[in-house]
Design an enzyme around this catalytic site. Structure first.
Site, PDB file in Angstrom:
ATOM      1  N   CYS A 264      -8.795 -15.000   7.448  1.00 51.28           N
ATOM      2  CA  CYS A 264      -7.550 -14.639   8.112  1.00 51.28           C
ATOM      3  C   CYS A 264      -7.885 -14.090   9.426  1.00 51.28           C
ATOM      4  O   CYS A 264      -7.421 -13.806  10.114  1.00 51.28           O
ATOM      5  CB  CYS A 264      -6.967 -13.737   7.154  1.00 51.28           C
ATOM      6  SG  CYS A 264      -6.656 -14.392   5.549  1.00 51.28           S
ATOM      7  N   GLU A 306      20.099  -2.516   2.292  1.00 46.19           N
ATOM      8  CA  GLU A 306      19.442  -1.351   2.769  1.00 46.19           C
ATOM      9  C   GLU A 306      18.174  -1.392   3.090  1.00 46.19           C
ATOM     10  O   GLU A 306      17.495  -0.633   4.002  1.00 46.19           O
ATOM     11  CB  GLU A 306      20.049  -0.323   1.655  1.00 46.19           C
ATOM     12  CG  GLU A 306      19.319   0.992   1.961  1.00 46.19           C
ATOM     13  CD  GLU A 306      20.253   1.780   2.822  1.00 46.19           C
ATOM     14  OE1 GLU A 306      19.876   2.741   3.429  1.00 46.19           O
ATOM     15  OE2 GLU A 306      21.534   1.154   3.341  1.00 46.19           O
TER      16      GLU A 306
END
EC number: 4.2.1.109
Length: 396
Positions: A264, A306
Site C-alpha cells: 500500500c 448521526e
C-alpha cells in the site's frame, strides 16, 4: 566494516568501511580538510543538525575513551525515559568521581551522565549485557584506533548524502535485542508501539484478516509503515519500515525476518503528499465489500445518520453535520496496489471533500491529520456502511 552510530541522531546507525572513516580531532580540522564543506552545508537544511553533531563529538573528544562510550550510550539509548536524580546531584557526584573532567553548562545536556549505575537502576536493559556490549565496543574501537582516511570521501559527513549511508542500513541479528531495548523506552504513542497495537485492534474488528490491510503513520517527518504479508495481530515493533518523504529507506526490519514493505506504500505516500495526511489506514472491511456489491455506482452517498459527525470534510476543514451528505468515491480494483495510484489521485481531485477512497470489492483507504483522526473516521465509516447494507437489503 565498523558498526557506527551518528551523533545528534542516535537511533540512526550504519555499517561503514574503514576507508570511509577518518580520525576526528575537531571541527576546524574537518573544515580545513574539506574547504567546500561549509558552502555545501549552507545550502542544506542539515547545517544546524550537523553543527550539533560536531558539538557533541568535540565535547566527547575532551574525555577519556571509556568515559566517552559510557556518556554516549547512556545519554542516547538508556536514560531518556528513566527517573534520574536532580541535575545538581548528578553534577556533584560527577565532580567527585571525575575531578579532572569539567564541562561548560551548555554541554550538560549533551553529556549529562558519566556513571552507568545511575542510569541502570530502573532500566529494563540487562546490566550484564550492557557491560558486555561496552567491552565489545571498546575492543573494536581499540582494534581500529589507527584508522584514517582521505578527505575526498565526502559521504562520511553524516547526512550530506543519506542515500549512500542508507544502502546497507539493514539490521543484523546481533543488534535485534538492542533494537528492542530502545523500543521498550519509547513513548507509548511512538509509531513503533502504535502500529502493532492498532493492527491487533483492526484484526479483532475483522478489518485486516488474512494479512490484508495496513497502516502508516507520519512522525517527525518520517513515514512509519507496516510490513506486507504478515499476521497483523502478531506484528512486532521492529517489523516496521521507516522511510523519508522521498521514499528512501531510513530503517528496515532485521534481515533474517525477510519482510517487505507494505504494498500500500504508493497509496500511503499519495495521501501524505496530496492531502498532507498524518496517518493512513487501509482496511479490508467485509461490510464495505457487501456495500460495493449492492451499489454499482462509482460513489457512495451517506446521509441522515448521526455517525457522519465523526467524518472530516477535507474541503471545508471541519467535521460534517448530521444533516449533510457525505460522498465517497469508488475506484475499480487492480491486480497490484501500485496500479491504483493514478485513479486514486484522480479521485482526490474530483472529490476534494473526501477523507476516504473505496476500492471496489477490495477495501478502503482512510486518512486523517493524525492516527487518532484516521482511526476515528475508520470506525465511523464502518458503522454507516453496516447501516447502509441493512437499508439496501431491506429496501429502506
Amino acid at each position: 566494516m565498523l558498526h557506527i552510530y551518528y551523533f545528534n541522531d542516535a537511533y540512526k546507525r550504519n555499517w561503514l568501511r574503514l576507508k570511509q572513516i577518518f580520525h576526528f580531532s575537531g571541527k576546524n580540522d574537518i573544515l580545513a580538510g574539506n574547504p567546500k564543506l561549509m558552502k555545501q552545508l549552507s545550502r542544506s537544511k542539515l547545517k544546524v543538525k550537523w553543527s550539533r553533531a560536531v558539538q557533541e563529538a568535540e565535547c566527547l573528544l575532551s574525555i577519556k575513551k571509556n568515559e566517552r562510550l559510557t556518556a554516549f550510550f547512556d545519554t542516547k539509548f538508556i536514560s531518556s525515559n528513566h527517573d534520574m536524580k536532580s541535575e545538581n546531584n548528578i553534577q556533584t557526584e560527577r565532580s567527585s568521581t571525575h575531578p579532572q573532567t569539567s564541562f561548560t553548562p551548555k554541554y550538560m545536556n549533551i553529556i549529562p551522565k558519566l556513571q552507568p549505575k545511575l542510569e541502570l537502576e530502573n532500566s529494563n536493559y540487562d546490566s550484564a549485557t550492557y557491560q558486555e556490549n561496552l567491552t565489545n565496543i571498546t575492543e573494536r574501537s581499540s582494534t581500529h584506533s589507527q584508522a584514517s582516511f582521505s578527505p575526498k570521501c565526502k559521504n562520511i559527513i553524516p547526512k550530506l548524502k543519506p542515500k549512500l549511508e542508507l544502502e546497507n542500513s539493514y539490521y543484523d541479528s546481533a543488534t535485534c535485542q538492542e533494537n528492542l531495548t530502545k523500543i521498550s523506552i519509547l513513548q507509548k504513542d511512538h509509531p513503533r508501539i502504535l502500529i502493532p497495537e492498532l493492527c491487533k485492534l483492526f484484526f479483532t474488528n475483522g478489518w485486516v484478516t488474512g494479512t490484508g490491510g495496513g497502516i502508516s503513520i507520519k512522525y517527525n517527518n518520517q513515514i512509519f509503515i507496516a510490513p506486507s504479508g504478515v499476521q497483523k495481530e502478531r506484528m512486532e515493533p521492529d517489523d516496521i519500515f521507516v522511510q523519508d518523504m522521498n521514499g528512501a529507506d531510513i530503517e528496515v526490519p532485521p534481515y533474517e525476518k525477510n519482510l517487505s514493505k507494505s504494498q500500500c506504500t504508493p497509496i500511503f505516500m499519495c495521501s501524505y503528499i496530496e492531502r498532507n495526511a498524518g496517518a493512513v489506514i487501509h482496511i479490508h472491511s467485509p461490510e464495505l465489500v457487501k456495500l460495493c456489491l449492492l451499489n454499482p455506482e462509482n460513489e457512495l452517498r451517506i446521509s441522515g445518520l448521526e455517525m457522519i459527525k465523526g467524518i472530516y470534510n477535507e474541503e471545508k476543514g471541519r467535521f460534517y453535520d448530521n444533516d449533510e451528505e457525505v460522498i465517497i468515491p469508488i475506484i475499480e480494483n487492480s491486480k497490484y496496489e501500485r496500479d491504483l495510484v493514478d485513479t486514486f489521485q484522480l479521485a482526490l481531485m474530483k472529490y476534494p471533500s473526501t477523507s476516504a477512497v473505496v476500492v471496489r470489492n477490495h477495501g478502503m483507504y482512510v486518512w486523517g491529520s493524525d492516527w487518532k483522526s484516521a482511526k476515528t473516521q475508520c470506525e465511523c465509516y464502518e458503522y454507516v456502511f453496516n447501516i447502509m447494507v441493512f437499508k439496501k437489503i431491506n429496501n429502506l
